[in-house]
Scaffold this active site. Structure first.
Site, PDB file in Angstrom:
ATOM      1  N   SER A   1      -4.977  -4.364   2.136  1.00 34.02           N
ATOM      2  CA  SER A   1      -4.281  -4.101   3.150  1.00 34.02           C
ATOM      3  C   SER A   1      -4.712  -4.615   4.547  1.00 34.02           C
ATOM      4  CB  SER A   1      -4.236  -2.461   3.466  1.00 34.02           C
ATOM      5  OG  SER A   1      -3.492  -1.803   2.382  1.00 34.02           O
TER       6      SER A   1
ATOM      7  N   ASP B   1       0.905  -1.218   0.088  1.00 33.79           N
ATOM      8  CA  ASP B   1       0.086   0.189   0.142  1.00 33.79           C
ATOM      9  C   ASP B   1       0.912   1.130   0.013  1.00 33.79           C
ATOM     10  OD1 ASP B   1      -2.182   1.748   0.165  1.00 33.79           O
ATOM     11  OD2 ASP B   1      -3.264   0.636   1.880  1.00 33.79           O
TER      12      ASP B   1
ATOM     13  N   HIS C   1      -0.189   4.772   0.201  1.00 37.16           N
ATOM     14  CA  HIS C   1      -1.004   5.815   0.791  1.00 37.16           C
ATOM     15  C   HIS C   1      -0.807   6.055   2.026  1.00 37.16           C
ATOM     16  CE1 HIS C   1      -3.570   3.941  -2.715  1.00 37.16           C
ATOM     17  NE2 HIS C   1      -3.717   5.116  -3.090  1.00 37.16           N
TER      18      HIS C   1
END
Length: 909
Positions: free
Chosen positions: A495, A442, A444
């Site tokens: 995630s 991930d 972000h």
């Protein structure tokens, strides 16, 4: 002792996910656009029977940060019962909307009752009262309770609305006794609205209205401590409409006293709210005299405030830089700089404090932490907002940077002295350490960065490992650095599985640190059902940055931690048990029937428009100034936990002032980005011949090779005449013997890394987070721009389109651009085909991680559908027969595809 005695009596609401209103919870945001009296668009769609399209209004409310959505169908031209029933039934089939609680709002109880029959979870009824007598009130309350709903109770009885303190308390207490003793309502499920009326009207009978509300609030909370208090705050200053400067001061003073008295939530509609302590002394005194009805014989206080208001109105509200605070002692100057985010003098003031105090560490532990404690208190009380807190953190970091070399010198001197004396040098333990990381796969991290700043402001030492962090690195670092808490973040669905893996590994390795879980895809339910069972030493879901401080404080307090973790465990065990024992109403069509209930499109009278080219078109560098014109600013504010519709948020009663400052700072940085070419907009689009060859399969012809796209279909039972949609429905079937087309796009914003590093080096989290949020907005804007050019130019199926940016945000265009991983096509693995068609990383500049996140993080990709009947929708929950079929069509093992589709599985894989 029964188990229920351990469950704290909080107001607990739910859609598909719970919303628990705890003592530390701030104001609850209720989305009001799904109200026919409050939104012209929503009213028009409902009147025209376009209920599926009306769902987009609800979805936008949720995406904009509403914690509850208010649904109202009170319109003379509508059959209210039928409209409420139809719309709420459709809402329940959309998990991205149904996840939050519903407020069923109507002046007609038959409509409320119809809505109660449709809503899953625990909703709010707005409202009931005793204006038509006790018998009807009791009857309606019994019905609401039988459906498990909380209720808003207006302070209204057979005589009329309550205006005095005595009447407010009398009516609320009377209603409370009826609800709790006769109806059996739990006290925490009752929300009172004791009526806020305007003061300073010139009518003496009105002068005590604010005092009546404040004192009534305190008395109601004393008599009924578990009930909630709400009210429309802007009503109190109605006499001064048009004079925002005075109104914002009145609201701030009113809330200061009302919140102290026990007010829990409020509706505020105009102007801005200043920090109570920042109101100029003369105006504050005048407002307090009016609000508290002091010195107001013969309307003296009212006249004084009116006269002051006239002087403000006459000269206008001019921003004058007040430097009088520079004459204060250094401790007060440091505190002022921290609270107001001023960096201009911080180096000099910190150096002055260093020379004044015996040790440089004393400056940090003394005046600087005193200032940050004020910031923390104001933020916790809702008097400061996230952008202000991040600015305060910037000031703190700069002050610490001035002191750090001197602290290190002292450490080294002590070390040498101990060595010379032959003794050990045990340093103090220092601040508690919290490790933060975005999990493997991930990319972000804006939310994680904000949490880090907020925790840092509260004195914690933050170790941020960044993005795409493997489990072993997280745990090895936690052990090496001797951290006190681990915090995991994630935005994309895979995630969630990675977080489960981290918890499992923590238990296997014998680590006993508390684990905080956060991020857009996470939820309290997933944490309780999937993550907590893997780990025995404390797993806590943290909803947002403002909650992280309270959670961390409880976890690090020797006194609070055992009871806190025990309460969380009991709460999560109950969620897990309820989830395991839930009685799911099988409201699904067999997959074969759903496949027959397709979108009805008259293909015989429709001829697809051919694009101007087939294959791909690459944009290596696109004009950022043009891209910026397409920015949708609303999600920018949501990233800062400031919720509201843009541009109305800039004049919002509570957050308008700070939202405007943030907006101006962002516009300034955006212009610098454009002028100095900090970032590069890069993109690729493509169009190919395509036809639907099976119920949910589309063949795409690319360079004489056929690529099969697989789509999912809604399986929930619909109202008569409503189709079970699949994106495949919007491509012409092969048997019609004419050629249709499909498009794809991928855009990214490159070059952010060196500028992020520069802001980090300058200890400037504020501009760092603005830059990250702007990059995300530019990526979305670029996607919007290319879609507009596709419709009018590259594909050319809407050459006469003339839409404003607001129209684009509201998706008034023809055709759609759904993205893999989102509600209409929730399978991320179809991205492999999308990027193969576009030419992969070489063409797009985008790398797919193992969890199919896109890097750079500011990237957007999706499909283009041109059919005028195509629309956005959510697949919703699907049954196993469809998943098996889907796995076979994709030639993937069932357990592998279940991993990617877990959020939409009707069953627990």
């Amino acid at each position: 002792m029964s188990e229920t005695t351990h469950i704290k009596p909080y107001l607990r609401l739910s859609g598909l996910e719970p919303l628990i209103v705890r003592p530390e919870t701030n104001f609850i945001n209720v989305g009001e656009r799904t109200n026919v009296t409050g939104s012209k668009k929503f009213a028009r769609l409902i009147r025209e029977g376009k209920y599926e399209e009306a769902l987009s209004v609800a979805r936008q409310q949720v995406e904009s940060g509403a914690q509850v959505i208010d649904v109202n169908m009170d319109d003379a031209l509508l059959e209210g019962v039928q409209a409420m029933t139809t719309f709420l039934n459709l809402v329940q089939a959309e998990p991205d909307i149904a996840k939050i609680p519903i407020m069923i709002d109507s002046s007609k109880f038959e409509i409320i009752e119809a809505g109660l029959k449709c809503v899953q979870g625990k909703c709010i009824v707005n409202s009931i009262s005793m204006k038509e007598g006790e018998a009807k009130f009791i009857d309606q309350a019994f019905i609401c309770k039988s459906y498990g709903a909380s209720v808003v109770v207006m302070a209204f009885d057979e005589v009329g609305q309550a205006d005095t303190k005595a009447r407010k308390v009398e009516i609320c207490h009377r209603a409370y006794k009826i609800l709790t003793e006769q109806v059996g309502y739990a006290p925490q499920d009752i929300i009172f609205d004791p009526n806020i009326f305007a003061v300073a009207t010139g009518i003496e009978e009105h002068n005590n209205y604010a005092v009546d509300f404040i004192e009534a609030t305190a008395e109601i909370k004393k008599l009924m401590p578990l009930a909630k208090i709400s009210g429309g705050v802007s009503n109190v200053s109605f006499s001064f409409r048009g004079n925002d400067h005075v109104r914002e001061a009145i609201h701030s003073v009113f809330l200061y006293y009302a919140i102290k008295a026990g007010m829990d939530m409020g509706i505020v509609n105009a102007g801005a709210l200043v920090i109570y302590d920042d109101i100029e002394p003369t105006l504050k005194q005048l407002c307090e005299d009016v609000i508290l009805n002091r010195n107001n014989d013969n309307n003296q206080a009212t006249e004084a405030l009116i006269n002051f208001a006239e002087t403000v109105k006459a000269k206008g509200k001019v921003e004058v830089k007040d430097e009088k605070w520079r004459n204060d002692e250094v401790e007060k100057r440091l505190s002022h700089s921290l609270v107001n985010g001023i960096t201009d003098y911080i180096d000099a003031d910190t150096e002055e404090a260093r020379l004044k105090y015996p040790k440089p560490l004393d400056v940090i532990e003394g005046p600087l932490m005193d200032g940050m404690n004020i910031v923390g208190d104001l933020f916790g009380a809702g008097k400061m907002f996230l952008p202000q807190v991040v600015k305060s953190a910037r000031v703190m970091k700069k002050a610490v940077a001035v002191l750090t070399p001197f602290i290190e010198q002292e450490k080294e001197a002590r070390k040498q002295a101990h060595l010379a004396a032959g003794t050990t040098n045990e340093e103090a333990a220092g601040a508690a350490k919290i490790l933060l990381a975005t999990v493997k796969g991930d990319v972000h991290d804006i939310g994680k960065n904000i949490v880090g700043v907020v925790l840092g402001c509260n004195g914690y030492d933050i170790i941020d490992l960044g993005v795409m962090v493997a489990t072993d690195k997280i745990l090895d670092t936690a052990i090496k650095e001797k951290v006190d808490i681990i915090g995991l973040s994630g935005l994309i669905t895979p995630s969630l599985d990675e977080m489960v893996n981290v918890a499992h590994e923590m238990k296997r390795r014998g680590i006993t640190l508390p684990l905080m879980i956060g991020g857009a895809t996470t939820s309290r339910t997933h944490t309780a059902v999937k993550i907590a069972p893997q780990y025995d030493d404390g797993v806590i879901h943290v909803l947002d940055a403002s909650r992280s401080v309270t959670v961390a404080g409880s976890l690090l307090s020797k006194e609070q931690k055992p009871a806190f973790l025990e309460s969380i465990k009991k709460e999560y065990d109950k969620i897990k048990d309820d989830f395991a024992n839930k009685k799911t109403v099988k409201n699904y069509l067999p997959f074969a029937e759903a496949q027959k209930n397709t979108a009805v499109i008259n293909w015989d009278n429709f001829k697809p428009v051919a694009p101007t080219f087939t294959g791909t078109k690459i944009f290596e560098t696109y004009n950022l100034a043009e891209v910026a014109e397409y920015i949708d600013w609303q999600p920018f504010f949501i990233a800062w936990e400031m919720h509201g519709k843009f541009p109305a948020i800039l004049s919002d009663e509570i957050i308008g002032k700070e939202a405007t400052k943030l907006y101006n700072d962002a516009k300034k940085l955006l212009q610098q980005i454009i002028d100095e070419k900090w970032l590069n907009a890069r993109g690729a689009i493509g169009f190919w011949p395509a036809n639907k060859v099976a119920a949910d399969t589309v063949d795409v012809l690319a360079d004489k090779e056929v690529i099969k796209l697989q789509f999912l279909r809604q399986q929930i039972k619909k109202a008569t005449g409503q189709p079970n949609l699949s994106l495949a429905d919007f491509i012409a079937p092969a048997e019609k013997n004419y050629q249709d087309y499909i498009g794809a796009f991928a855009v990214t914003i490159e070059g952010i890394e060196p500028h992020i590093k520069k802001f980090e080096k300058n200890l400037d989290d504020y501009n760092k987070i603005i830059l990250q949020a702007l990059a995300d907005r530019l990526a979305e804007a670029f996607a919007e721009l290319l879609h507009a050019r596709t419709r009018k130019e590259f594909w050319g199926y809407a050459t006469d389109e003339h839409l404003s940016n607001e129209d684009l945000i509201q998706e008034k265009y023809l055709g759609i651009r759904p993205a893999p991983g989102y509600p209409a096509c929730p399978d991320h693995t179809e991205k492999y085909k999308l990027f193969e068609l576009l030419g992969g990383k070489e063409a797009t500049g985008i790398t797919l991680t193992e969890s199919l996140a896109m890097y750079p993080a500011s990237s957007v990709s999706g499909w283009y559908f041109a059919n005028p009947e195509s629309k956005y929708f959510g697949v919703g929950k699907i049954e196993k027969d469809q998943v098996v079929d889907y796995a076979n069509r994709k030639n993937m093992p069932l357990e592998e595809i279940e991993k990617w589709l877990r959020p939409v599985l009707e069953y627990d894989a």
